[in-house]
Design an enzyme around this catalytic site. Structure first.
Site, PDB file in Angstrom:
ATOM      1  N   LYS A  62     -35.594  16.489  37.045  1.00  0.00           N
ATOM      2  CA  LYS A  62     -34.156  16.508  37.358  1.00  0.00           C
ATOM      3  C   LYS A  62     -33.688  15.097  37.718  1.00  0.00           C
ATOM      4  O   LYS A  62     -32.632  14.650  37.263  1.00  0.00           O
ATOM      5  CB  LYS A  62     -33.871  17.478  38.512  1.00  0.00           C
ATOM      6  CG  LYS A  62     -33.968  18.937  38.095  1.00  0.00           C
ATOM      7  CD  LYS A  62     -33.894  19.911  39.272  1.00  0.00           C
ATOM      8  CE  LYS A  62     -34.109  21.346  38.775  1.00  0.00           C
ATOM      9  NZ  LYS A  62     -34.147  22.355  39.826  1.00  0.00           N
ATOM     10  N   ASP A  87     -26.142  24.305  41.906  1.00  0.00           N
ATOM     11  CA  ASP A  87     -26.965  25.425  41.431  1.00  0.00           C
ATOM     12  C   ASP A  87     -26.123  26.677  41.201  1.00  0.00           C
ATOM     13  O   ASP A  87     -26.576  27.608  40.528  1.00  0.00           O
ATOM     14  CB  ASP A  87     -28.033  25.773  42.478  1.00  0.00           C
ATOM     15  CG  ASP A  87     -29.370  25.101  42.205  1.00  0.00           C
ATOM     16  OD1 ASP A  87     -29.732  24.968  41.019  1.00  0.00           O
ATOM     17  OD2 ASP A  87     -30.051  24.726  43.181  1.00  0.00           O
ATOM     18  N   GLN A 108     -34.339  22.548  46.239  1.00  0.00           N
ATOM     19  CA  GLN A 108     -35.281  23.160  45.300  1.00  0.00           C
ATOM     20  C   GLN A 108     -35.939  24.393  45.937  1.00  0.00           C
ATOM     21  O   GLN A 108     -36.415  24.348  47.067  1.00  0.00           O
ATOM     22  CB  GLN A 108     -36.352  22.118  44.900  1.00  0.00           C
ATOM     23  CG  GLN A 108     -37.315  22.583  43.832  1.00  0.00           C
ATOM     24  CD  GLN A 108     -36.663  22.805  42.461  1.00  0.00           C
ATOM     25  OE1 GLN A 108     -35.636  22.229  42.137  1.00  0.00           O
ATOM     26  NE2 GLN A 108     -37.272  23.644  41.651  1.00  0.00           N
TER      27      GLN A 108
HETATM   28  N1  GUN Z   1     -36.498  26.791  41.480  1.00  0.00           N
HETATM   29  C1  GUN Z   1     -36.680  27.264  40.229  1.00  0.00           C
HETATM   30  N2  GUN Z   1     -35.546  27.148  39.497  1.00  0.00           N
HETATM   31  C2  GUN Z   1     -34.623  26.602  40.318  1.00  0.00           C
HETATM   32  C3  GUN Z   1     -33.272  26.214  40.134  1.00  0.00           C
HETATM   33  O1  GUN Z   1     -32.661  26.382  39.071  1.00  0.00           O
HETATM   34  N3  GUN Z   1     -32.671  25.648  41.219  1.00  0.00           N
HETATM   35  C4  GUN Z   1     -33.308  25.481  42.409  1.00  0.00           C
HETATM   36  N4  GUN Z   1     -32.627  24.940  43.419  1.00  0.00           N
HETATM   37  N5  GUN Z   1     -34.573  25.823  42.604  1.00  0.00           N
HETATM   38  C5  GUN Z   1     -35.218  26.369  41.558  1.00  0.00           C
END
Ligand code: GUN
Length: 295
Positions: free
Chosen positions: A54, A121, A98
């Protein structure tokens, strides 16, 4: 029939390019590029890989990222205090914590603490409510990416029979809301669904997001169906080596479907591209600037 492979990597690269091209206008207006804060708690190896990707892609799109790493045993109050500080920081347009979080931390409490207008998100209940009621807001990244792939593969989704397998807050529920908004006829299947095969057989569109390796069999599919596989399951072969498989049995499905996403290289790249899109969208909205047409 051999299905067309839906190239998520190519779609994602094109979307990242559209975001990248729109960043200079924002930067000229605001004197800075859009900023994404990413919070990583603990040492979950998969989370480290996701966050690294990311951050790298954010830089590719010409945006700033700010990484905050906290130890696995961080008290919930410390994480909440960080979120409050990021909410107040005007140079931060997007906040991503996350998941999963360590056991001592209440995930729902943390997600609710994020300013909904910085919630890239789209997990905040305010954004879930906006999506459910058709108001503009930040929409979860994976289902947004799936919808883009579906629209490209199918064109108009109006009246299509769509089956979403999985009812998570992250994928299944927002996916169903997006498909409903696109005028598809939507069914959500889950672990208690009776006769999953029967539901799959009626679907023009199948979005599989349950986390069960190769659950959906090719023989269940309606010939010509379009299949979006969100699953990312690492399985061990008989010889001890491992491989990534989706929630759909790809080798079977490819012979029946009209179009299908591979795993990897299908939905995965779209998730990060949509995160960048959400970060730019959040930055524009916070600055009172118009949305980018065609993003
Ligand atoms: N953990 C797995 N997928 C995601 C996501 O799309 N966003 C976040 N914040 N954590 C994750």
């Amino acid at each position: 029939m051999t299905a067309t492979l839906i190239d998520g990597k190519a779609h994602a690269a094109a979307l990242v390019e559209r975001v990248r091209a729109a960043v200079p206008a924002f930067a000229a207006a605001r004197g800075r590029a859009p900023g994404l804060a990413v919070v990583l708690v603990g040492d979950n190896p998969a989370s480290h890989v996701y966050v690294k990707n990311k951050l790298a892609r954010t830089a590719t799109a010409g945006m700033r990222s700010i990484e905050h790493r906290l130890p696995a045993d961080v008290p919930e109050t410390d994480l909440l205090a960080l979120v409050v500080a990021l909410n107040a920081d005007d140079a931060v347009d997007g906040i991503l914590v996350q998941l999963p979080l360590p056991g001592q931390i209440d995930e729902a409490k943390v997600l609710v603490a994020i300013d909904p207008d910085k919630d890239v998100d789209g997990f905040h209940p305010v954004n879930a409510g906006r999506l459910a009621t058709g108001l503009p807001g930040l929409v979860p990244c994976t289902p947004t990416g799936c919808l883009m792939l579906l629209k490209d593969a199918c064109g108009d989704l109006s009246g299509a029979e769509a089956l979403v397998v999985g009812r998570s807050n992250i994928v299944g529920k927002p996916m169903a809301a997006l498909l409903t908004a696109a005028s598809a006829t939507v069914t959500i299947a889950h672990s208690r669904t009776r006769d999953l095969a029967g539901h799959v057989a009626r679907a023009d569109i199948v979005v599989a997001a349950v986390g069960v390796p190769e659950l959906v069999r090719g023989s269940w599919l309606k010939p010509g169906a379009v299949v979006i596989d969100v699953g990312m399951n690492r399985i061990t072969r008989d010889d001890g080596t491992t491989k990534l498989v989706g929630d759909v049995n790809f080798n079977e499905a490819v012979a029946v479907a009209r179009a299908i996403t591979p795993v990897p290289g299908g939905v995965g790249p779209m998730t990060i591209a949509c995160l960048l899109r959400n970060t730019l969208t959040a930055a524009l909205l916070r600055a009172g600037l118009p949305a980018v047409v065609g993003l």
